[in-house]
Design an enzyme around this catalytic site. Structure first.
Site, mmCIF file in Angstrom:
data_model
loop_
_atom_site.group_PDB
_atom_site.id
_atom_site.type_symbol
_atom_site.label_atom_id
_atom_site.label_comp_id
_atom_site.label_asym_id
_atom_site.label_seq_id
_atom_site.Cartn_x
_atom_site.Cartn_y
_atom_site.Cartn_z
ATOM 1 N N LYS A 1 5.346 -19.965 5.204
ATOM 2 C CA LYS A 1 4.867 -20.544 6.465
ATOM 3 C C LYS A 1 4.426 -19.401 7.381
ATOM 4 C CE LYS A 1 7.675 -21.552 10.409
ATOM 5 N NZ LYS A 1 8.324 -20.357 10.896
ATOM 6 N N HIS B 1 9.322 -27.057 10.024
ATOM 7 C CA HIS B 1 10.698 -27.465 9.733
ATOM 8 C C HIS B 1 11.052 -28.860 10.266
ATOM 9 C CE1 HIS B 1 10.831 -23.360 8.635
ATOM 10 N NE2 HIS B 1 11.162 -22.860 9.800
ATOM 11 N N ARG C 1 0.812 -1.225 0.000
ATOM 12 C CA ARG C 1 0.000 0.000 0.000
ATOM 13 C C ARG C 1 0.840 1.268 0.000
ATOM 14 N NH1 ARG C 1 -4.015 -1.373 4.734
ATOM 15 N NH2 ARG C 1 -2.001 -1.891 5.558
ATOM 16 N N LYS D 1 14.542 -21.346 21.969
ATOM 17 C CA LYS D 1 15.256 -20.067 21.858
ATOM 18 C C LYS D 1 16.117 -19.897 23.109
ATOM 19 C CE LYS D 1 12.758 -18.367 18.314
ATOM 20 N NZ LYS D 1 13.341 -18.283 16.979
ATOM 21 N N ASP E 1 5.944 -22.654 15.442
ATOM 22 C CA ASP E 1 6.986 -21.937 14.707
ATOM 23 C C ASP E 1 8.012 -22.882 14.071
ATOM 24 O OD1 ASP E 1 8.320 -19.487 13.955
ATOM 25 O OD2 ASP E 1 9.839 -19.939 15.479
HETATM 26 C C1 BG6 Z 1 11.962 -19.608 11.192
HETATM 27 C C2 BG6 Z 1 11.368 -19.354 12.547
HETATM 28 O O1 BG6 Z 1 11.045 -20.265 10.370
HETATM 29 O O2 BG6 Z 1 13.140 -20.400 11.340
HETATM 30 C C3 BG6 Z 1 12.363 -18.652 13.444
HETATM 31 O O3 BG6 Z 1 10.194 -18.535 12.402
HETATM 32 C C4 BG6 Z 1 13.646 -19.440 13.516
HETATM 33 O O4 BG6 Z 1 11.834 -18.456 14.748
HETATM 34 C C5 BG6 Z 1 14.152 -19.798 12.124
HETATM 35 O O5 BG6 Z 1 14.609 -18.636 14.186
HETATM 36 C C6 BG6 Z 1 15.319 -20.755 12.214
HETATM 37 O O6 BG6 Z 1 15.856 -20.934 10.940
HETATM 38 P P1 BG6 Z 1 17.368 -21.410 10.757
HETATM 39 O O7 BG6 Z 1 17.521 -21.559 9.285
HETATM 40 O O8 BG6 Z 1 18.235 -20.348 11.349
HETATM 41 O O9 BG6 Z 1 17.500 -22.690 11.504
#
Ligand code: BG6
Length: 514
Positions: free
Chosen positions: A163, A255, A48, A351, A250
């Site tokens: 995602k 993943h 926008r 984290k 997340d």
């Molecule tokens: C993302 C998450 O999809 O992947 C993040 O939203 C995370 O929270 C990240 O930090 C980790 O990715 P990578 O490639 O650093 O392992």
């Protein structure tokens, strides 16, 4: 060699967003530098903000300088000519007639054959409204009856969706239905950047291009599997998003379950998207749904405490008082199939952990008979079972631990580690994610994009841990693990109950180099 990508107009919704600046445009710039982007491909960003083409390019330049692997002023100017901007509200129908004309004129001017790759780089709540508008705009021709005569010449329209695909199983199904009303499944690309990692793709090569692993790759020889993605960073500026999501949504739903599918799947009959995706769907489908009365024995959740460098999660401004959202999650999943019956897969993410490390650790069973019991029995902690560790990050590689004889008369046994350092061996850094994945979408290769049923199956597998009944796992998580640690004690107990322990960053690639 993969086929060359088709030319197209890449239409990026969310042009002024962080993901576009930090990931997409630098990745496309890199693909331009390596001449992998078709010469007739252009990009059109939409948001926008009232920008001109020039202003958007100026805005993007510092991001490319910072995030692309290489940067060169003249190359940037050449690339910038391929970038265009359209100011409009993508959720409003009256934006589309004019937007469609702009896409068409870019396509005609650059001879990109009418192919369009839409990219949803907006917040998830805008996915469905935008997809509905694209559908109603009449821009999607592929798969529609009135233009199916000559597939070779019919322009394609595809969409990449970031995602998270949904917030739970129900919303994921709803989003997939909305996508399905507008696009054919073979035009829908659900991106998971983990599938763009070389070492994740290497799981397929390790298993299916070698004959030595596959015979052992079953519950007969593998005691358990650990898939971990732990990070030292906290949630930082993303607390608003994170507190709606949490570690399970997340990281685990997307993943880690994708990595699990590659470790657990059966060999596909051929190395192409339909066969590989079918096997992944079957593997995910075979995950046993954790019953409510097993929740407490099957998961451990946590929330990081603060230290001098970062505030505790519960004290972050954007985190509501009393939030029980997890920043750490460990879950135990079991399969109901012949290959994996009885072999647990433990998935862990967090984290503010002790180190940044993403890995798959395959722990083998001890030998059937202990010939060395008198010298050093199997129960001796210095004689741990064989373990194969696939380190995805930070130092990609593979290491195998096995027993060796200590030199000299009367020497006992000692674990030895054999390692393959990906960077040393191939002499270059592994590629990361976005660029190659985008090229795959432009060439119509869905191998590295999860199918609708993979996504829905993954939600199904983890829904028990997100259910109201799983709230008991969250009630006491506030500051239950120290920043810089390996997570809450409940995570250790989860494995200890099974007589196992987490693989906490041992067998680090490079550690053996003398
Ligand atoms: C993302 C998450 O999809 O992947 C993040 O939203 C995370 O929270 C990240 O930090 C980790 O990715 P990578 O490639 O650093 O392992």
């Amino acid at each position: 060699m993969p086929s060359a990508p088709d030319p197209c107009v890449i239409v990026i919704f969310g042009a002024s967003g962080d993901l576009t600046a930090r990931k997409l445009i630098p990745a496309l710039y890199e693909m331009h530098c390596s001449c992998q982007l078709h010469a007739q491909t252009t990009m059109l960003g939409i948001s926008r903000t009232d920008y001109s083409d020039e202003q958007w390019r100026d805005d993007l330049q510092p991001w490319v300088k910072k995030h692309a692997n290489e940067y060169d002023e003249a190359t940037w100017r050449e690339f910038a000519r391929r970038i265009h901007y359209y100011a409009g509200d993508a959720t409003k129908q009256d934006t589309y007639p004019d937007l469609a004309k702009r896409i068409e004129s870019l396509s005609n001017d650059n001879d990109s054959r009418g192919n369009v790759l839409f990219y949803l780089s907006v917040k998830p709540s805008l996915y469905e409204p935008i997809i509905e508008q694209i559908e109603q705009s009449g821009m999607i021709l592929e798969g529609k009856r009135w233009c199916s005569i000559n597939r070779e010449q019919t322009p394609w329209q595809r969409i990449i969706v970031e995602k998270p695909v949904g917030h739970d199983l129900e919303s994921a199904e709803a989003l997939n239905r909305t996508l399905g009303r507008a696009f054919e499944e073979d035009a829908i690309y659900r991106i998971d950047h983990y599938l763009g990692k070389d070492l994740v793709q290497n799981l397929l090569v390790l298993r299916f291009a070698n004959s030595i692993f596959e015979p052992l790759w079953t519950h007969h020889y593998i005691d358990h599997v650990q898939i971990s993605a732990v990070e030292t960073v906290g949630v930082g500026e993303r607390a608003g998003y994170y507190n709606e999501s949490g570690a399970i949504r997340d990281m685990i739903q997307s993943h880690l379950l994708q990595v699990l599918a590659l470790v657990a799947m059966e060999p596909p009959t051929s190395f192409d998207a339909p066969h590989i995706r079918n096997e992944k769907i079957k593997a995910i489908d075979a995950i046993k749904i954790t019953p409510v009365d097993r929740l407490a024995q099957s998961a451990a959740l946590g929330q990081y405490a603060g230290d001098e460098s970062e505030t505790a999660y519960h004290e972050i401004d954007d985190v509501p008082d009393g939030s029980t959202m997890e920043t750490f999650a460990a879950v135990k999943l079991l399969f109901e199939n012949w290959r994996w019956a009885g072999t647990p897969f433990y998935l862990r993410t967090g984290k503010r952990m002790a180190m940044k490390r993403t890995e798959v650790a395959i722990q083998f069973k001890p030998p059937a008979a202990d010939l060395f019991a008198k010298i050093q029995p199997l129960s001796d902690v210095n004689r741990p079972p064989n373990r194969l560790v696939i380190e995805i990050a930070p130092r990609p590689g593979i290491s195998l631990r096995f027993e060796g004889k200590v030199p000299g008369a009367g020497g006992g046994l000692s674990p030895a580690i054999m390692e393959f350092d990906f960077i040393d061996w191939f002499g270059r850094e592994p590629t990361e994610a976005y660029g190659p994945l985008l090229l795959d979408a432009m060439r119509g290769d869905q191998t590295l994009y999860p199918h609708r049923y993979e996504v829905e199956g993954s939600w199904r597998a983890i829904m028990p841990f997100l259910d109201d009944k799983a709230q008991i796992l969250r009630d006491t998580i506030r500051a239950n693990y120290k920043a810089g640690s390996w997570g809450p004690s409940a995570a250790d107990e989860l494995l200890a109950r099974d007589g196992r322990a987490w693989h906490n960053g041992e067998q680090v690639i490079g550690a053996c180099a003398k």
